[in-house]
Scaffold this active site. Structure first.
Site, PDB file in Angstrom:
ATOM      1  NE  ARG A  41      -4.160  -1.571  -0.001  1.00  0.00           N
ATOM      2  CZ  ARG A  41      -4.167  -2.528  -0.971  1.00  0.00           C
ATOM      3  NH1 ARG A  41      -3.238  -2.671  -1.841  1.00  0.00           N
ATOM      4  NH2 ARG A  41      -5.128  -3.385  -1.074  1.00  0.00           N
ATOM      5  NE  ARG A  68      -4.253  25.650  -3.966  1.00  0.00           N
ATOM      6  CZ  ARG A  68      -3.506  25.775  -2.891  1.00  0.00           C
ATOM      7  NH1 ARG A  68      -2.357  25.564  -2.840  1.00  0.00           N
ATOM      8  NH2 ARG A  68      -4.279  25.955  -1.701  1.00  0.00           N
ATOM      9  CB  ALA A  80      -6.786  25.934   3.641  1.00  0.00           C
ATOM     10  CG  LEU A  82       0.927  22.442   4.313  1.00  0.00           C
ATOM     11  CD1 LEU A  82       2.440  22.309   4.042  1.00  0.00           C
ATOM     12  CD2 LEU A  82       0.138  21.179   4.099  1.00  0.00           C
ATOM     13  CD  GLU A  97      -2.006  29.073   6.721  1.00  0.00           C
ATOM     14  OE1 GLU A  97      -2.291  29.877   5.782  1.00  0.00           O
ATOM     15  OE2 GLU A  97      -1.085  28.455   7.144  1.00  0.00           O
ATOM     16  CD  GLU A 101      -4.241  31.350   2.666  1.00  0.00           C
ATOM     17  OE1 GLU A 101      -5.221  31.308   2.370  1.00  0.00           O
ATOM     18  OE2 GLU A 101      -3.270  30.303   2.495  1.00  0.00           O
ATOM     19  N   PRO A 119      -8.421   9.298   2.064  1.00  0.00           N
ATOM     20  CG  PRO A 119     -10.124   8.690   3.046  1.00  0.00           C
ATOM     21  CD  PRO A 119      -9.839   9.745   2.392  1.00  0.00           C
ATOM     22  N   GLY A 120      -7.841   6.800   0.774  1.00  0.00           N
ATOM     23  CA  GLY A 120      -7.270   5.821  -0.114  1.00  0.00           C
ATOM     24  C   GLY A 120      -5.722   5.822  -0.554  1.00  0.00           C
ATOM     25  CD  GLU A 124      -4.384  17.336   3.224  1.00  0.00           C
ATOM     26  OE1 GLU A 124      -4.436  18.708   3.434  1.00  0.00           O
ATOM     27  OE2 GLU A 124      -4.580  16.777   1.956  1.00  0.00           O
ATOM     28  CD  GLU A 148       0.059  31.757   0.435  1.00  0.00           C
ATOM     29  OE1 GLU A 148       0.989  32.491   0.734  1.00  0.00           O
ATOM     30  OE2 GLU A 148      -0.202  30.661   0.945  1.00  0.00           O
TER      31      GLU A 148
END
Length: 208
Positions: A41, A68, A80, A82, A97, A101, A119-120, A124, A148
């Site tokens: 996996r 992006r 948003a 990290l 943030e 921003e 999740p697969g 995160e 940004e």
């Protein structure tokens, strides 16, 4: 039966990290399946993120438009970022943030929802906050760079964002989940019934 996600960890026979990047890495685990077979996996290891649905007193949401590169699009998003420091308090990160921003601060903070983005294939976890009682932040604006530096900022009515989500015009996961969660809360027990901003977050434990 309670409809609730539960913690569980299957046996890992071996693990390897074939790639380590600036913020994330890729891990390969050999995982024992229920039937006894062992399978590979591969997944991205991610520090976690926070996002902020900032709602003004007229029912508009603060959104930003940002390029992006992986999807080759400019997306409308909510602020948003990290969780740069292991164990970092997610509320403090969200407040940072929103300031960096949008140069905005908020007096009222709630947890809107917690999600795993993919999740697969990635671990995160994102905590999306609801921020209200907004005002302009004090001091100088944060100096942005790279993608940004090209950001656009707007305040958009909730109803317009919902229409955009359902029409397939808005795709950022934090915006989609945040806006639809906001509408669900408004039509349910109300925003004041949301979890407090310092509510526990098992996916990314933190110090208060």
């Amino acid at each position: 039966m309670a409809i609730k996600d539960t913690a569980e960890e299957w046996e890992v026979r071996s693990t390897d990290t074939p790639f380590v990047g600036n913020k994330t890495s890729v891990r390969t685990d050999d995982v024992v399946m229920p039937g006894g077979s062992v399978v590979h996996r591969d997944y991205q290891v991610h520090p976690g993120s926070v996002a902020v649905l900032a709602l003004d007193d007229t029912g508009r949401v603060l959104v930003i438009r940002q390029y992006r590169h992986p999807v080759r699009q400019k997306l409308w998003e909510i602020p948003a970022g990290l969780l740069d420091v292991p164990g970092e308090n997610p509320l403090h990160a969200a407040q940072r943030e929103l300031y960096e921003e949008a140069h905005v601060k908020a007096e009222d903070w709630r947890v809107l929802t917690d999600v795993y983005t993919t999740p697969g294939g990635c671990d995160e976890a994102v905590r999306i906050f609801l921020a209200r009682d907004l005002s302009e932040a004090d001091g100088r604006r944060f100096e942005v760079e790279d993608e940004e530096a090209d950001m656009e900022l707007a305040c958009v009515p909730v109803e317009e964002l919902v229409r955009g989500v359902l029409a397939g015009d808005l795709h950022n996961n934090c915006l989609v989940v945040g806006v639809l969660s906001l509408v669900a809360a408004l039509n349910g027990d109300g925003l004041d019934a949301l979890r407090p901003a310092e509510a526990p977050w098992p996916a990314r434990p933190f110090e208060p």
